[in-house]
Every structure is written in C-alpha cells, then in structure tokens.
Design a protein around this motif. Structure first.
Motif, PDB file in Angstrom:
ATOM      1  N   ASN A  78     -30.901  65.886  30.303  1.00  0.00           N
ATOM      2  CA  ASN A  78     -30.142  65.771  31.539  1.00  0.00           C
ATOM      3  C   ASN A  78     -28.697  66.227  31.359  1.00  0.00           C
ATOM      4  N   LEU A  79     -28.391  67.410  31.898  1.00  0.00           N
ATOM      5  CA  LEU A  79     -27.056  67.984  31.710  1.00  0.00           C
ATOM      6  C   LEU A  79     -25.964  67.120  32.326  1.00  0.00           C
ATOM      7  N   GLY A  80     -26.265  66.535  33.482  1.00  0.00           N
ATOM      8  CA  GLY A  80     -25.258  65.721  34.165  1.00  0.00           C
ATOM      9  C   GLY A  80     -24.845  64.528  33.324  1.00  0.00           C
ATOM     10  N   VAL A  81     -25.827  63.860  32.728  1.00  0.00           N
ATOM     11  CA  VAL A  81     -25.538  62.696  31.893  1.00  0.00           C
ATOM     12  C   VAL A  81     -24.677  63.108  30.702  1.00  0.00           C
ATOM     13  N   MET A  82     -24.999  64.248  30.102  1.00  0.00           N
ATOM     14  CA  MET A  82     -24.260  64.741  28.933  1.00  0.00           C
ATOM     15  C   MET A  82     -22.802  65.030  29.275  1.00  0.00           C
ATOM     16  N   ARG A  83     -22.624  65.609  30.460  1.00  0.00           N
ATOM     17  CA  ARG A  83     -21.279  66.005  30.872  1.00  0.00           C
ATOM     18  C   ARG A  83     -20.369  64.785  30.944  1.00  0.00           C
ATOM     19  N   GLU A  84     -20.933  63.660  31.410  1.00  0.00           N
ATOM     20  CA  GLU A  84     -20.103  62.475  31.542  1.00  0.00           C
ATOM     21  C   GLU A  84     -19.904  61.739  30.229  1.00  0.00           C
ATOM     22  N   PHE A  85     -20.802  61.963  29.275  1.00  0.00           N
ATOM     23  CA  PHE A  85     -20.779  61.135  28.075  1.00  0.00           C
ATOM     24  C   PHE A  85     -20.153  61.806  26.858  1.00  0.00           C
ATOM     25  N   ALA A  86     -20.449  63.091  26.649  1.00  0.00           N
ATOM     26  CA  ALA A  86     -20.187  63.694  25.341  1.00  0.00           C
ATOM     27  C   ALA A  86     -18.838  64.386  25.234  1.00  0.00           C
TER      28      ALA A  86
ATOM     29  N   LEU B 116     -30.128  77.289  32.626  1.00  0.00           N
ATOM     30  CA  LEU B 116     -30.302  75.834  32.691  1.00  0.00           C
ATOM     31  C   LEU B 116     -29.311  75.234  33.684  1.00  0.00           C
ATOM     32  N   MET B 117     -28.071  75.690  33.579  1.00  0.00           N
ATOM     33  CA  MET B 117     -27.009  75.147  34.425  1.00  0.00           C
ATOM     34  C   MET B 117     -27.275  75.502  35.884  1.00  0.00           C
ATOM     35  N   ALA B 118     -27.741  76.736  36.100  1.00  0.00           N
ATOM     36  CA  ALA B 118     -27.993  77.177  37.477  1.00  0.00           C
ATOM     37  C   ALA B 118     -29.196  76.447  38.083  1.00  0.00           C
ATOM     38  N   ALA B 119     -30.123  76.018  37.229  1.00  0.00           N
ATOM     39  CA  ALA B 119     -31.356  75.407  37.730  1.00  0.00           C
ATOM     40  C   ALA B 119     -31.158  73.971  38.180  1.00  0.00           C
ATOM     41  N   VAL B 120     -30.069  73.332  37.730  1.00  0.00           N
ATOM     42  CA  VAL B 120     -29.855  71.935  38.100  1.00  0.00           C
ATOM     43  C   VAL B 120     -29.501  71.849  39.580  1.00  0.00           C
TER      44      VAL B 120
ATOM     45  N   ASP C  84     -33.408  81.619  42.251  1.00  0.00           N
ATOM     46  CA  ASP C  84     -34.620  82.225  41.681  1.00  0.00           C
ATOM     47  C   ASP C  84     -34.368  82.526  40.213  1.00  0.00           C
ATOM     48  N   LEU C  85     -34.933  81.678  39.339  1.00  0.00           N
ATOM     49  CA  LEU C  85     -34.691  81.827  37.896  1.00  0.00           C
ATOM     50  C   LEU C  85     -36.021  81.922  37.164  1.00  0.00           C
ATOM     51  N   PRO C  86     -36.048  82.649  36.057  1.00  0.00           N
ATOM     52  CA  PRO C  86     -37.303  82.695  35.283  1.00  0.00           C
ATOM     53  C   PRO C  86     -37.485  81.396  34.481  1.00  0.00           C
ATOM     54  N   GLU C  87     -38.763  81.008  34.290  1.00  0.00           N
ATOM     55  CA  GLU C  87     -39.023  79.839  33.440  1.00  0.00           C
ATOM     56  C   GLU C  87     -38.762  80.180  31.982  1.00  0.00           C
ATOM     57  N   ILE C  88     -39.164  81.404  31.597  1.00  0.00           N
ATOM     58  CA  ILE C  88     -38.860  81.878  30.243  1.00  0.00           C
ATOM     59  C   ILE C  88     -38.378  83.321  30.333  1.00  0.00           C
ATOM     60  N   SER C  89     -37.602  83.717  29.349  1.00  0.00           N
ATOM     61  CA  SER C  89     -37.081  85.077  29.350  1.00  0.00           C
ATOM     62  C   SER C  89     -36.711  85.437  27.914  1.00  0.00           C
TER      63      SER C  89
END
Lengths: 265, 277, 289
Positions: free
Chosen positions: C216-224, C256-260, C270-275
């Motif tokens: 969870n990127l949001g949680v990380m942003r607030e904690f780390a 990852l950031m754009a997908a949140v 519109d993002l690829p799952e893998i690339s």
C-alpha cells in the motif's frame, strides 16, 4: 428508470445472546445502468444487505422491488438470472477441481441458455468478452493469475445476461496494477451492456473513481446517501468524514482534499 | 507425471507400498497357476505330509491335514481382497452420500443423518460385527455385510466434515447465486473436492478391512472351513505354538504384508493428492 | 556511521531435484538506527521472503538457497548458527504480522503470552516486575483498561485491540529493529489508520528502526523516511519518501503510482499489468543504498 428499490429493509439474527440487528430499516434505490457504491467497515451490514439482494437470505421485514415487481423470498429462475454476484476472492470463488470453462458453462446449463451444442462456443465468447482467450477454457483456476481469475468470475456473472451485478470487494484481493485494469473492464462492461452495479467496498478511493452514487453503512444503518460528487465535496455525516480521514493518500492534492473533508464543518 | 515421480522419489516408502500391494494382487489373481498344490484350496487330506515344517516341497510347511500352507495363503488372499473390495464398493458410496447431504444441507437433514451415524460410531466396530454374526449365519456374505455395516459411518463422518468446510467456499456461494440444484452443488461441485481424501481413506482401509475380516474368522465368525482364510489359519495354528510355528507365522506374515502395503500406498497417495489429515 | 541492518546482494532460490526457481536476484538495502524504511511491492515480488531471511527463518528451510550477506549490528545473519539466529528474534529484532488475531495464540491469555515475551530477554523477571512492565506497555499503546486486557483471551478482544497488544509485545524488549509485514491489512481502514499512527509515534519515541513491508503506497508515504520499491526479486527504485513520491523515476514505480485510485477522482488510467520496461535498471534518488 429505477431498476431496484429497497424499502425499509431489516434483518435481525436471533442468537443465544439476544438479537443482532444486522441491517436496520434501509431504504435506497438504484437506476438502470447506475453504479451505487455501498461503503462500510466490518459489521456495517453491507454483506447481509447484499445477501438479501441476491436472495440468499430472507429479510426480517421490508421489501425489495426489482424492475417494478417485488421479489419473493423464493426467487424464480428469472429473478435469479437478473441479479448476479462477483466475489472478493477469485481463488475461492472458482472450484479448483473444475475447468474455468465448466464454471462458466454451469450458468448456461442451469438457465438453459442457448442450444446445448453451441454452449461451449458461448462460453468462449463470454471469456473473450473479459479478455481471456477462448481456448483457455480447459484450464484449471490454479494455472491462472489473480487478475485472470477475477476476469473469469466476471464472465461467469455476466453469462446469464443479468441486469444488476453485486460486486463484493471485487478488487481488494488484487495488486494495484491488476486492480486498475479490472476496474476499467468493469466500467467498460457497464457502459456496453447498460448494467447496474451495487459495488460493495471499504476503499473510498476506488469508490471515487467508479461510483455514481454512494451509500455509507454503519452498524446496519444507512447513515449517508448521495452522489459521489456530493460525498467527496460536502460529506454530511461525521462517520463518512472519519472514513475519508482514514484513507491513505499518495499525493499532495489528495492530502489537501482529505484534510479539508475530514474536519467537522 | 513429473510430480508423481517427484513425490514417489521423496517418499520411497510409498513405492515399497505399491510393490507390496502389486505382489499381493498378483498372488491372488494368479493363485490357480502359481500355487504348487491348487487342489489344497478345499477339503483335501494328505496325512503323509501332515504338519511338517518348511521343506523344498512345501516352502511354508503343511497344516494339520497335510495341505500346503503357501497354496492356501495364495487362495486366502483371493478371499481377503474380494471381501475388501466388496466392502469398499458399498460402504464409501453410502457414507459419502450421507455425509454430503448432511454437510451441505444442514438443518434437520444434518441432525437426523448425523445422529444415526453417531449411534453406529458409538458401538465398537468389532462388537457390532460380532453381534451381527451371532444373529446371522457365519458365511462369507454375512461377514461382508457385517463389515460393511460397521464401515460406512466412518466415511459419513469424514465426508460430512469435508463438506461442512467446502460449503463455506466461494464456489459454492457462486453456484447458489446462479441457482444450481442441490444435486449439482453436492455431487458436481463439492464431491470432487472431497474425492482425494476419500480415495486415500479407501486405500488405507483395504488393509484395515483385511484385519477386521481376519479377526472375525479368527473368532470363528467369518469364512468357514474348508475355505482358506488368513484369520482362521492363524487361529487354528495358535493352539500348536511354539512347536508348529509355521502354522501361524506364515499366514500372520501374509496379513502383515498386505496391510503394511496398503497403508504405505495410502500414505503415498495422501501426499500425491495433497490431502491434509 | 555503520547502518543497523545492511543487506548486500541477497539472492534466494528455491530448489528441488527438478527445478531451480530464483526468487531474489541480488537485493541490497540498509537501515540506519532509528530509521523507518519501507519495502513496497506487489504479491510475488519477494518482499515477504526478504523479511523471513532477515528474521533468520528461511535459513532453516532445506529447499531455500540463500546467497549474499545480511549484516545486523556487525554480524552476518546468513553465517550465524541456528541458535544465534533464534536468540535475536523477540529480543533485538521483533515482528508484527498482518492479522493480529491469528498471530496470538487463542488458548492462552494475553498475560501468559506477554510474560513469555518479557522473559525472552530477562529469564528471571519476577511476577511483580512483569506486571508493572506489561501495564505500562499497554498504557503506552493507549489501552484504557490494561488489567482487564491482560486476563482476556485474544478472541475476546477486537482486532484493533489485538493489534495494539501485538505492538506492545513487539516493542516490549526494546528491539533495535522491528519488522512489520503488512500490519493491519486485515483490519478496518479507520482502525488501521489509528494503529499505524500509534506505531509511528512509539517507534519514534523508542528510537526503534522499522522495516515496513507493504503493497500500500499510501500507507508507506505516511509512515516511512525512505522507500525501496521491489519488483520480481529486484530493487527497482529507492530514495527518500518525499522525493520518490514527488517524482518516481522508474517505469514500474511510475505505473504503480499512476494505478493507485485517488480520492480526488483522477479517473482510471490505461496501464499495462506487466511490461518489459518494468525490468529496467534500478534508479536511485541519491543517498545510501
């Protein structure tokens, strides 16, 4: 056009330690092609509410009117067909001992949709509509990725041409990149087929980007109901505000909005 | 296939089990051709060679009336395997049906079916069989009947607990939402997920049925003379221990080999089919 | 200053007779004393096995082939004996898991589990000393009625309460490093937010270093303080939380950031799952590894 109307719906479970009021006097409606999000935490009654919509649980009181007619406690095959479900965990929702094609075909067999001879073709088309190659129908769920499994779950729910889809946390078990693609798929399917969604989730950021309207449940009660625009501009209920305040955010704009909405006006 | 090999490779004992079971099955199937004295399978008397220890003529010795023990063991395997197969052709399906219905449907169906099962399970199996055989005539058919009656409740218990937990799985919910019939959900959705455990238990039970059947014959309640049976052979010989040890030791070993083999094979299958105990 | 934890080209592969499956392809990361570091990745990225290696748990698995070094306070965990690794856990190093209720044993009271934790560090701690420590620790995690909680079984407490008990136990022996593997993911969002801010406050007070593992990127942003992004067994981007979130440089982090999804309603890109671009070489925002 209103597709679904819920009037004064309640569900009480009698337990050894007295009654539990899981859903209390909930009234709401959803229009054709609308996405109504139901937001709540554990114990909010959102799952009990969904089970009553699906005919898996009988309501203690109140009624559910679908397409102008009240739904009976014993659902007809037609009514069952009209309301379908996509579950949270695609690993558990597909039988590990059956091929994904057989899981989708069960819907066609149960509701006698199309000619027997053509059903495998129909299954393949249903899979292709959600982005799974038709020739993968002989695969076991274990050989698919999480996102692919959830696509199969969606294909199965859509195979009997429902008009309303109950989505129970459909992306919360998925990775964020996979979630983005599944949400896009759900949006596109809704547009193409005029489906209505009851989208159950605890993730308000997802709600913001997919729902037309939002219903907030707390301890079995409907505490706030409004358009997505309203909820994310002027949330009225204190509980709604506290939920928004708990959303983890990733950029400055979100942080500013969250801080603005979370405080009591 | 590679997975099978790998598991067999990791667990060489299951391979030993497979070999022992194959030997027992082959011995039973080929008894008329490989036994040195095929006629000794019935009421034959040959006092010249009576009660002799192992010799070049009779590898496992002879019994009190001069019949070749090796030949009689081979034929006894036929009876034992036939009896086990009949019991396991009836008891598991009956028990599975009861367990599936009770486990999936719940409510009063569950209450009634599982109380019946509990009644059967509360009586020690051998006591139940002895009581039944006391009332009925001691014949092969009745022995099979008695063992079957005491055996099915164990399958009902096993399948009931499996079905109870499978009922909570999402795929059952999905089938219910679709509107699939109870028959479809129990037999086509839940049953396939219970099969690995059932098959494993059946393999293990082949050995246990052989023991129970032998115990019945040991008590004189099973297969009657002159038909050869491992249990009655041990019983007869027990009176002449330790002098005429071959009368008991070889039939006893024969039971051991069969039971041991099926047990090891069952353990191997459990790993292969991924069944949790 | 030498870091508290320094991982050098850590590799991991699972092997058997027929297969050799690489999981980690040379991970390097470091944590300074009292620093809060996040390891972010999706499922299957290798973030949880990394934690298990730091805890010295995977070293005991026969099928795991581990290479590289894991320096903790100047000693290489990979080179330690089993008993030495076990002695670190619950004393200088402790952990918090995803589901607090299932990581507590339902058949013992909180008191007896807590006493066991305290006696890992000080074996001859008296009953009275134990009680005093436990009550002050539970008060520290803002449990209103510590005496009642001590006598309770885990299933009698709410998920949020169990999470606080877990945090109190994890910090009881003043560990130098706390590993938090998706803590609170099994809890409701509001409870999760409360316990995370509580944990934040406590580790700051105690000067405990934290390795926080999450998707969870949001949680990380607030904690780390700093973030490492891991993708398929490789670190693809690392740097201070501020600069990484303000301007992600690696294609995978950017996706990852754009997908949140955002509560500001930025839509569903519109993002690829893998690339293939996700496997591009790692990018640093400066600073140490």
């Amino acid at each position: 056009m209103t597709l679904l109307t819920v009037k004064n719906l309640s569900k009480t479970f009698d337990t050894g330690r007295g009654p539990i009021h899981a859903v209390r006097d909930v009234s709401l409606s959803a229009g054709e092609g609308e996405c109504l999000a139901i937001v709540g935490e554990s114990g909010s009654g959102k799952t009990t509410f969904a089970n009553m919509l699906l005919g898996l649980l009988a309501a203690t009181s109140g009624e559910i009117i679908f397409d102008g007619k009240p739904l009976q406690p014993r659902r007809s095959a037609r009514d069952r067909q009209a309301i379908q479900l996509v579950q949270q965990n695609p690993l558990s929702s597909l039988n590990p001992k059956r091929t994904i094609g057989a899981s989708v075909r069960l819907v066609l067999d149960t509701h006698r949709i199309g000619d027997r001879a053509n059903r495998w073709k129909t299954v393949e088309r249903a899979l292709e509509a959600v982005g799974i190659p038709g020739d993968m129908r002989t695969r076991a769920p274990s050989s698919l990725s999480g996102g692919q499994r959830q696509r199969v779950g969606i294909a199965r729910a859509l195979a009997c041409h429902p008009r309303l889809l109950v989505l129970d946390e459909p992306t919360s078990a998925l990775d964020v990149l996979v979630q983005a693609r599944i949400l896009r798929l759900l949006n596109q399917l809704r547009e193409d087929r005029g489906l209505a969604y009851i989208f159950i989730t605890h993730d308000l950021a997802v709600v913001r980007n997919i729902a037309d309207r939002v219903a907030v449940f707390q301890s079995g009660k409907l505490v706030e109901l409004g358009t997505t625009e309203q909820i994310f501009s002027y949330p009225q209920d204190g509980y709604t505000r506290s939920l928004i305040g708990a959303v983890p955010v990733v950029d400055e704009n979100e942080l500013a909005l969250r801080n603005k909405l979370a405080v009591t006006p | 296939m590679i997975r099978t090999l790998r598991i067999v490779g990791q667990n060489p004992l299951s391979l030993l089990g497979l070999i022992l079971v194959a030997l027992v099955v082959l011995a039973a199937a080929l008894a008329p051709w490989i036994s040195p004295f095929p006629s000794h399978n019935g009421a034959v008397v040959d006092f010249v060679y009576a009660n002799q220890g192992p010799t070049a003529r009779n590898w496992m010795g002879t019994d009190l009336v001069g019949r070749d023990i090796l030949s009689r063991i081979l034929y006894a395997y036929q009876i034992s395997l036939f009896l086990s197969l009949v019991v396991l052709a009836i008891a598991p399906p009956v028990g599975t049906l009861v367990g599936l219905l009770a486990g999936y449907m719940g409510g009063w169906v569950e209450t009634i079916l599982m109380r019946i099962v509990d009644v059967f399970l509360s009586i020690p199996p051998l006591v139940l069989a002895i009581a039944m055989m006391g009332v009925l005539e001691p014949t092969l058919t009745n022995a099979m009947l008695a063992v079957t009656v005491m055996w099915w409740p164990w399958y009902a218990r096993l399948v009931y607990s499996l079905a109870r937990s499978e009922r909570e799985e999402g795929y059952v919910l999905a089938a219910e939402v679709i509107g699939a019939s109870t028959a479809h959900i129990t037999f086509r959705e839940i049953l396939p997920n219970c099969l690995p455990a059932i098959i494993t238990k059946m393999t293990l039970d082949m050995g246990f049925v052989i023991i129970i059947a032998s115990s019945l014959s040991f008590l004189g309640l099973g297969v009657q003379p002159p038909t050869p049976d491992l249990g009655s052979m041990v019983a007869e010989g027990a009176r002449y221990l330790p002098d005429s040890w071959w009368l008991t030791v070889f039939p006893g070993l024969a039971i051991l080999v069969a039971v041991f083999g099926f047990n090891l094979l069952g353990d191997g299958l459990r790993d292969l089919l991924g069944v949790d105990e | 200053m030498t870091p508290l934890l320094a991982i050098n080209s850590l590799t991991l592969a699972f092997k058997n007779l027929f297969q050799h499956t690489p999981v980690l392809h040379g991970i390097s990361l470091s944590i300074a004393k009292g620093e809060k570091v996040a390891l972010v990745g999706e499922s299957g990225s290798g973030k949880s096995v990394t934690a298990r290696i730091i805890l010295g748990l995977l070293q005991e698995t026969a099928t795991a082939e581990i290479g590289g070094e894991v320096w903790f306070e100047g000693r290489d965990i990979n080179a330690m004996r089993k008993a030495e690794r076990a002695a670190l856990r619950g004393t200088d190093m402790s952990m918090i898991f995803q589901d607090p209720t299932s990581s507590l044993n339902p058949t013992y009271t909180i008191r007896s589990q807590f006493v066991e934790v305290l006696r890992r560090r000080t074996a001859d701690l008296s009953r009275g000393d134990c009680d005093e420590r436990m009550i002050s620790l539970l008060e520290e995690v803002r449990i209103p009625d510590p005496l009642r909680v001590l006598e309770a079984y885990p299933f009698q407490l709410s998920g949020g309460m169990n999470q606080r008990v877990m945090i109190a136990m994890a910090l009881a022996n003043r560990p130098k490093l706390l590993l938090a593997d998706e803590p609170g993911t099994a809890l409701d969002v509001s409870v999760q937010a409360q316990t995370l801010s509580l944990m934040h406050h406590l580790v700051d007070n105690h000067q405990t270093a934290v390795l926080f593992i999450s998707h969870n990127l949001g949680v990380m942003r607030e904690f780390a303080d700093r973030v490492y992004v891991i993708y398929r067994g490789r670190i693809v981007e690392y740097g201070s939380t501020g600069s990484l979130f303000a301007g992600p440089l690696h294609p995978y982090t950017q996706a990852l950031m754009a997908a949140v999804p955002r509560i500001t309603g930025s839509g569903l890109p519109d993002l690829p799952e893998i690339s293939d671009t996700f496997l591009a070489p790692p990018v640093s925002h400066g600073g140490t590894l």
